[in-house]
Every structure is written in C-alpha cells, then in structure tokens.
Design a protein around this motif. Structure first.
Motif, PDB file in Angstrom:
ATOM      1  N   ARG A 135       0.848  -1.188   0.000  1.00 14.82           N
ATOM      2  CA  ARG A 135       0.000   0.000   0.000  1.00 14.82           C
ATOM      3  C   ARG A 135       0.884   1.238   0.000  1.00 14.82           C
ATOM      4  NH1 ARG A 135      -3.259  -1.628   5.275  1.00 14.82           N
ATOM      5  NH2 ARG A 135      -1.094  -2.110   5.821  1.00 14.82           N
ATOM      6  N   MET A 136       0.309   2.361  -0.336  1.00 17.36           N
ATOM      7  CA  MET A 136       1.094   3.589  -0.396  1.00 17.36           C
ATOM      8  C   MET A 136       1.645   3.968   0.968  1.00 17.36           C
ATOM      9  SD  MET A 136      -0.867   6.017  -3.192  1.00 17.36           S
ATOM     10  CE  MET A 136      -1.219   5.394  -4.842  1.00 17.36           C
ATOM     11  N   LYS A 137       0.879   3.703   2.012  1.00 12.66           N
ATOM     12  CA  LYS A 137       1.346   4.075   3.345  1.00 12.66           C
ATOM     13  C   LYS A 137       2.527   3.228   3.805  1.00 12.66           C
ATOM     14  CE  LYS A 137      -1.932   1.246   6.016  1.00 12.66           C
ATOM     15  NZ  LYS A 137      -3.011   1.299   7.025  1.00 12.66           N
ATOM     16  N   HIS A 223       6.058   9.155  -0.756  1.00 15.69           N
ATOM     17  CA  HIS A 223       5.713   7.744  -0.811  1.00 15.69           C
ATOM     18  C   HIS A 223       5.573   7.324  -2.260  1.00 15.69           C
ATOM     19  CE1 HIS A 223       1.489   8.650  -1.836  1.00 15.69           C
ATOM     20  NE2 HIS A 223       1.581   9.634  -0.959  1.00 15.69           N
ATOM     21  N   VAL A 224       5.481   6.030  -2.486  1.00 14.67           N
ATOM     22  CA  VAL A 224       5.302   5.481  -3.823  1.00 14.67           C
ATOM     23  C   VAL A 224       3.881   5.763  -4.283  1.00 14.67           C
ATOM     24  CG1 VAL A 224       5.187   3.344  -5.160  1.00 14.67           C
ATOM     25  CG2 VAL A 224       7.063   3.710  -3.552  1.00 14.67           C
ATOM     26  N   THR A 225       3.727   6.210  -5.530  1.00 14.01           N
ATOM     27  CA  THR A 225       2.400   6.519  -6.075  1.00 14.01           C
ATOM     28  C   THR A 225       2.042   5.673  -7.289  1.00 14.01           C
ATOM     29  OG1 THR A 225       3.416   8.318  -7.363  1.00 14.01           O
ATOM     30  CG2 THR A 225       2.405   8.896  -5.233  1.00 14.01           C
ATOM     31  N   TRP A 226       3.024   5.011  -7.881  1.00 14.40           N
ATOM     32  CA  TRP A 226       2.753   4.155  -9.046  1.00 14.40           C
ATOM     33  C   TRP A 226       3.872   3.147  -9.175  1.00 14.40           C
ATOM     34  CZ3 TRP A 226       5.620   3.250 -13.462  1.00 14.40           C
ATOM     35  CH2 TRP A 226       4.965   2.532 -14.490  1.00 14.40           C
ATOM     36  N   VAL A 227       3.531   1.964  -9.672  1.00 20.50           N
ATOM     37  CA  VAL A 227       4.523   0.902  -9.837  1.00 20.50           C
ATOM     38  C   VAL A 227       4.275   0.183 -11.149  1.00 20.50           C
ATOM     39  CG1 VAL A 227       5.238  -1.372  -8.980  1.00 20.50           C
ATOM     40  CG2 VAL A 227       4.991   0.521  -7.398  1.00 20.50           C
ATOM     41  N   GLY A 228       5.332  -0.067 -11.909  1.00 24.68           N
ATOM     42  CA  GLY A 228       5.274  -0.953 -13.062  1.00 24.68           C
ATOM     43  C   GLY A 228       5.808  -2.317 -12.655  1.00 24.68           C
ATOM     44  N   LYS A 229       6.338  -3.056 -13.606  1.00 25.26           N
ATOM     45  CA  LYS A 229       6.909  -4.360 -13.254  1.00 25.26           C
ATOM     46  C   LYS A 229       8.277  -4.214 -12.601  1.00 25.26           C
ATOM     47  CE  LYS A 229       4.474  -7.245 -16.631  1.00 25.26           C
ATOM     48  NZ  LYS A 229       4.623  -8.211 -17.755  1.00 25.26           N
ATOM     49  N   ALA A 267      14.903  -6.133 -12.373  1.00 29.71           N
ATOM     50  CA  ALA A 267      14.351  -7.022 -11.347  1.00 29.71           C
ATOM     51  C   ALA A 267      12.934  -6.571 -11.012  1.00 29.71           C
ATOM     52  CB  ALA A 267      15.228  -7.019 -10.097  1.00 29.71           C
ATOM     53  N   PHE A 268      12.086  -7.522 -10.649  1.00 27.45           N
ATOM     54  CA  PHE A 268      10.694  -7.223 -10.347  1.00 27.45           C
ATOM     55  C   PHE A 268      10.565  -6.552  -8.980  1.00 27.45           C
ATOM     56  CE2 PHE A 268      10.358 -10.891 -13.266  1.00 27.45           C
ATOM     57  CZ  PHE A 268       9.563 -10.304 -14.243  1.00 27.45           C
ATOM     58  N   VAL A 269       9.533  -5.690  -8.875  1.00 22.12           N
ATOM     59  CA  VAL A 269       9.233  -5.007  -7.619  1.00 22.12           C
ATOM     60  C   VAL A 269       7.809  -5.344  -7.197  1.00 22.12           C
ATOM     61  CG1 VAL A 269      10.836  -3.117  -8.062  1.00 22.12           C
ATOM     62  CG2 VAL A 269       8.454  -2.907  -8.793  1.00 22.12           C
ATOM     63  N   ASN A 270       7.515  -5.114  -5.937  1.00 19.87           N
ATOM     64  CA  ASN A 270       6.186  -5.409  -5.410  1.00 19.87           C
ATOM     65  C   ASN A 270       5.123  -4.575  -6.115  1.00 19.87           C
ATOM     66  OD1 ASN A 270       8.335  -5.706  -3.203  1.00 19.87           O
ATOM     67  ND2 ASN A 270       6.621  -6.876  -2.348  1.00 19.87           N
ATOM     68  N   PRO A 271       3.983  -5.175  -6.461  1.00 16.97           N
ATOM     69  CA  PRO A 271       2.891  -4.379  -7.032  1.00 16.97           C
ATOM     70  C   PRO A 271       2.314  -3.436  -5.987  1.00 16.97           C
ATOM     71  CG  PRO A 271       2.166  -6.631  -6.598  1.00 16.97           C
ATOM     72  CD  PRO A 271       3.647  -6.603  -6.345  1.00 16.97           C
ATOM     73  N   LEU A 272       1.592  -2.430  -6.462  1.00 15.28           N
ATOM     74  CA  LEU A 272       1.003  -1.422  -5.580  1.00 15.28           C
ATOM     75  C   LEU A 272      -0.518  -1.547  -5.618  1.00 15.28           C
ATOM     76  CD1 LEU A 272       1.479   1.112  -3.782  1.00 15.28           C
ATOM     77  CD2 LEU A 272       1.273   2.484  -5.863  1.00 15.28           C
ATOM     78  N   LYS A 273      -1.133  -1.550  -4.449  1.00 15.88           N
ATOM     79  CA  LYS A 273      -2.583  -1.657  -4.334  1.00 15.88           C
ATOM     80  C   LYS A 273      -3.145  -0.368  -3.766  1.00 15.88           C
ATOM     81  CE  LYS A 273      -6.273  -4.504  -2.352  1.00 15.88           C
ATOM     82  NZ  LYS A 273      -6.590  -5.665  -1.482  1.00 15.88           N
ATOM     83  N   PRO A 274      -3.740   0.483  -4.612  1.00 18.44           N
ATOM     84  CA  PRO A 274      -4.319   1.742  -4.103  1.00 18.44           C
ATOM     85  C   PRO A 274      -5.466   1.458  -3.142  1.00 18.44           C
ATOM     86  CG  PRO A 274      -4.100   1.772  -6.502  1.00 18.44           C
ATOM     87  CD  PRO A 274      -3.876   0.367  -6.073  1.00 18.44           C
ATOM     88  N   ASP A 275      -5.590   2.305  -2.139  1.00 18.90           N
ATOM     89  CA  ASP A 275      -6.616   2.156  -1.121  1.00 18.90           C
ATOM     90  C   ASP A 275      -7.434   3.450  -1.048  1.00 18.90           C
ATOM     91  OD1 ASP A 275      -8.198   1.409   0.972  1.00 18.90           O
ATOM     92  OD2 ASP A 275      -6.636   1.551   2.512  1.00 18.90           O
ATOM     93  N   GLY A 276      -8.601   3.455  -1.653  1.00 21.78           N
ATOM     94  CA  GLY A 276      -9.456   4.622  -1.598  1.00 21.78           C
ATOM     95  C   GLY A 276      -9.342   5.483  -2.836  1.00 21.78           C
ATOM     96  N   PRO A 277     -10.300   6.392  -3.033  1.00 21.36           N
ATOM     97  CA  PRO A 277     -10.335   7.241  -4.239  1.00 21.36           C
ATOM     98  C   PRO A 277      -9.102   8.116  -4.407  1.00 21.36           C
ATOM     99  CG  PRO A 277     -12.425   7.335  -3.041  1.00 21.36           C
ATOM    100  CD  PRO A 277     -11.473   6.611  -2.159  1.00 21.36           C
ATOM    101  N   GLU A 278      -8.582   8.653  -3.320  1.00 17.55           N
ATOM    102  CA  GLU A 278      -7.422   9.539  -3.433  1.00 17.55           C
ATOM    103  C   GLU A 278      -6.206   8.794  -3.957  1.00 17.55           C
ATOM    104  OE1 GLU A 278      -4.712  12.532  -0.621  1.00 17.55           O
ATOM    105  OE2 GLU A 278      -6.577  11.650   0.164  1.00 17.55           O
ATOM    106  N   GLU A 279      -5.961   7.603  -3.437  1.00 19.27           N
ATOM    107  CA  GLU A 279      -4.812   6.832  -3.899  1.00 19.27           C
ATOM    108  C   GLU A 279      -5.027   6.318  -5.320  1.00 19.27           C
ATOM    109  OE1 GLU A 279      -3.683   3.793  -1.186  1.00 19.27           O
ATOM    110  OE2 GLU A 279      -3.169   5.201   0.435  1.00 19.27           O
TER     111      GLU A 279
END
Length: 481
Positions: A135-137, A223-229, A267-279
């Motif tokens: 998550r972003m947090k 904080h992280v706001t977007w993630v690709g592979k 190298a691969f990185v963890n995917p990002l799961k937005p939580d809520g409309p703002e994220e």
C-alpha cells in the motif's frame, strides 16, 4: 571550474557582487531562530534526520564504506595515473623515492561487500506475482532538515547571499526517493535487500515558492504513487516551517528502476494496491505520466521532424535574421535585444572522486544534479544579468551511470526565452582520455524566472533551431502562461 563562452560574463559578476555586503550574522549565529524552529524537530526527535538517509541505504544494501578501483572500466584511469606518477618520479632527484599505489586502502572490505551482494541473486522474485502487494502508506516517509533548530547544519546548505543551495536539496530528494523505493520493496525476512534501486528519471519538480529560508526547519515527505513491473514512481513534497506553520515549497516526482544485486539486469518489484479514491487518483496520474513520457519519446526532435507550427516558428526566426540590405540566404544579422544561441553557453568539468559515490560505488545522481543545476543557474544569471529564481526542473534523464574517476564534461545552453523566463538545457558526458570518446550520461532541463524581461536567444543553425524548439516544448510543459 567552468569556461565562459560569451563576452558579457561581467554582467554575472556585477549582479552577484552586491551579495558580499548582505548581513549574514543572523544566519551564522549559534542560537536557533525561534520563528523557524518547528516543535516536531526538537533535539532527540525519533523521526529520520536527512543526514542519516544515506546511512540507512548502506545498511539496506550492505554497502561498504570503503572504495577501491574494483572494475575494469577504471583501468584506463589507473594507467594514466601511473604514467603521470612515473613522469613525476623521473623528475625527482631523491634516490629513495618509492612508487605509491593508486589503489586506496580498504579494498578487501569492498570486495567482500560486493561478493555478498552477488550472492543475493537467489532471493530475487521470478515474477511480480510472486511478490506481495504493498500500500502507499507502507512506503510513506518523513525526513527532517532542521536548519532552524540546528544552526550548525546551515553551512552545508548556505549560499553566499544567504539563501539555501538548491543543489543540496536535489541531493536530498534523490536519496529520499531511493529510500522510499526500498521501503516499498522491503522484505522483513531478509537482512539485506537483493535489489539495486537507482534513479532513472526526474519527471518533474515544481516550485511552489521561490524563496527557501536558510534559518527555518524543512520537512520532506513522500511515498510510492505508481509501480510498473520493474519501475517505481515516488512523489515527494517539501515544506518549510515559518511563522508558526508549514508552507509548501516544492513537489517532486522521481522514477526509479530496480535491478539485480550486481546492477546488470532488471528485477521485479512489489505491485502497488491503491486504497481509496485519493490513492486511485494518484495511481491514475502515474499511469498518465508514463503514457506522456512514451509520447514525448516518440515525438522527440531527435527522431521525427518538427510539427507544421514549429516549422513556421523556425522560418519566422530565420526571416527575422536576414539582412534586408542584401538578397542572400547567407547574410544574417542579429535582431535588436537578442543574443545568438552559440554565445549563450557556459561549460564546466568535474573529476569524479570517490567521495561522491553512491551506495553502489558509482557517482551519486544527486551530485550530478547539483553540479548541473549550479552551472545552469550561473548561465541563466549571466544571460539575464540577475539572480534568477528556479521555476521547475523537468525531464532529467539518467542514460548511463558515471563511474568513479570519470572526467565529466558539462555544457549548459540557454535554449529558449520568453518575457522574463529563461530555459536552460545542460548536457553531461563522460570523456575517455585514451580512446578520446564522449558518451552522454545525462540531460537536464531547468526553467528560471528573472525579475526583469530578458533578451531573446536566437538560433543560427538548424541544430540550434531544434534546441530552441525542444526548449520551447519543455517551457510550455512546465509553465502555464
């Protein structure tokens, strides 16, 4: 060091000379300034201090604090050192002179750390689906730069006219972006991270205010706001405490890439799961930024011809420089209140010493940005005869890493002007003395604003016209008039 490329460089000195008379006692005093001291930056506060960011990064990757010439790319520089050393020795009359090794101490420590890094390859994920979503947090960090609460920190950040060195801020932002990315990819089960995360691009830095006070506490959050592979977008905000409250100073967006422990492949990185409309909106902005970067790359003037509108701009510039007294395409005259583009350059050279290395024993990207910014500022100052203020940093591309010991050539060019705005492009390249080859490492774009209208910069050749159009594109992207 730098080289002047145009005649009225004295204008720079004339606009800077009054700085020596500015009062500085208030800023150099040992007591903290009450108005600029934030309550949450009291001595002993457990939140991360900006000076400890790079120490934490070394702990995460297990980097050595020592350095030696460890890769073959530095061999040519060692050979040059031996040539100069033997020449100097031949000139000495002392018979007991002993040859000295150019290899610093502590090499075994560095080799051990690199060997341990290489052994972490087995810990890399084979696909992104093997990694847990974050998550972003999870990557949210807050870092303090207590310039108001701890006056002893100011000397590193203070300019000679009592303002903050923005190049130092760029260094802090670069380190923080890397730490944010490592926070996103953190695996508590591992003592060291198997990832080598480096800066690929500074997408944009927007200044919210032009003045950064040297006696007021600064806070960085991000904080992280977007993630690709294999890539990560990190957004950061800088605020400054003054008159009892924090006010925004800048917003920055960095793009990082993850590579294997030896920094050889992605190298691969963890995917990002937005939580809520703002994220979710932040994540959509990250997707839009990626699409915009792809579009800009495909429409680059190095690949495709200018648009019809841009061709009209170039032709109008050409017609405006024709000599009306002759009927010739060769007769060119400089219009009033204008400067030929070839006369709006300032160049510099940096020898890349080990002191400026990053955790992977290459030259720190923040150092490159600081040097490029300071050269761009000097050029804009000389061109405009003023102390320009930074408006935005746009599209800093890191094409190749810079090795320790490299000869780094920096060339700044005023490529576009409009009203009181100055667009400066800085090109950096590494020069290999033995092969005489030049390899581009970075391209930087800076937008400055003057307190007065500046003269127009005019291209003379087709190549300069393309630089002019490229600068115009960056200016239109960063400044909404």
């Amino acid at each position: 060091m730098f080289r002047r490329s145009w005649p009225w460089f004295s204008r720079l000195m004339s606009c800077l000379r009054p700085c020596a008379s500015l009062p500085s006692g208030r800023l150099l005093c040992t007591a903290a300034t009450k108005e600029g001291s934030a309550p949450d930056m009291a001595e002993g506060n457990p939140l991360l201090h900006v000076s400890n960011v790079r120490n934490r990064l070394r702990e995460i990757v297990g980097a050595s604090t020592n350095w030696r010439y460890a890769n073959k790319q530095n061999q040519s520089l060692k050979e040059l050192w031996w040539v100069s050393a033997l020449t100097a020795r031949a000139l000495r009359l002392a018979s007991d002179a002993r040859p000295r090794s150019p290899v610093p101490c502590g090499g075994s420590d560095h080799r051990r750390a690199m060997s341990e890094r290489a052994s972490l390859s087995s810990e890399l994920a084979r696909s992104q689906s093997d990694l847990p979503a974050r998550r972003m947090k999870d990557s949210l960090l807050e870092v303090h730069l207590p310039l108001g609460s701890q006056p002893q920190l100011r000397e590193k950040y203070l300019t000679f006219h009592n303002s903050v060195r923005f190049g130092r801020i760029l260094e802090d932002l670069d380190s923080l972006a890397v730490l944010i990315s490592y926070s996103h990819t953190c695996n508590p089960a591992l003592k060291r991270s198997p990832l080598s995360i480096v800066t690929a691009l500074v997408d944009k830095i927007d200044m919210r205010q032009q003045v950064i006070y040297p006696d007021c506490d600064i806070k960085f959050t991000g904080h992280v706001t977007w993630v690709g592979k294999t890539s990560i977008e990190a957004k950061m905000h800088m605020t400054q405490y003054r008159n009892g409250a924090y006010s925004p100073v800048l917003d920055a967006t960095f793009v990082m890439v993850a590579r294997d422990p030896e920094n050889k492949r992605a190298a691969f990185v963890n995917p990002l799961k937005p939580d809520g409309p703002e994220e979710e909106e932040l994540f959509r902005q990250g997707e839009a930024n990626k699409s915009r970067r792809v579009e800009l790359s495909t429409s680059s003037l190095l690949k495709v011809a200018p648009t019809a509108e841009e061709r009209n701009v170039v032709h109008a510039l050409f017609l405006n420089t024709l000599d009306a007294k002759t009927v010739s395409f060769r007769g060119r005259v400089l219009p009033p209140d204008s400067v030929w583009m070839e006369d709006a350059k300032v160049k510099g050279l940096e020898i890349c010493h080990p002191q400026e290395r990053n955790i992977f024993n290459r030259i720190f990207g923040g150092f490159l940005m600081r040097k490029a910014y300071e050269l761009a500022w000097a050029n804009a100052s000389a061109f405009g005869g003023c102390r320009p203020a930074l408006v935005a940093v746009d599209d800093i591309l890191f094409q190749k890493p810079v090795e320790i010991g490299s000869l780094l050539l920096l060339s700044s060019q005023v490529c576009y002007t409009q009203d009181n705005y100055i667009q400066v492009r800085v090109h950096s390249e590494v020069f290999e003395p033995l092969s005489r080859q030049h390899n581009t490492t970075n391209v930087f774009h800076f937008t400055f604003v003057s307190d007065r209208r500046v003269v127009d910069v005019v291209p003379r050749t087709y190549g300069e016209a393309m630089l002019y159009l490229d600068g115009k594109r960056h200016f239109n992207h960063t400044v909404a008039l």
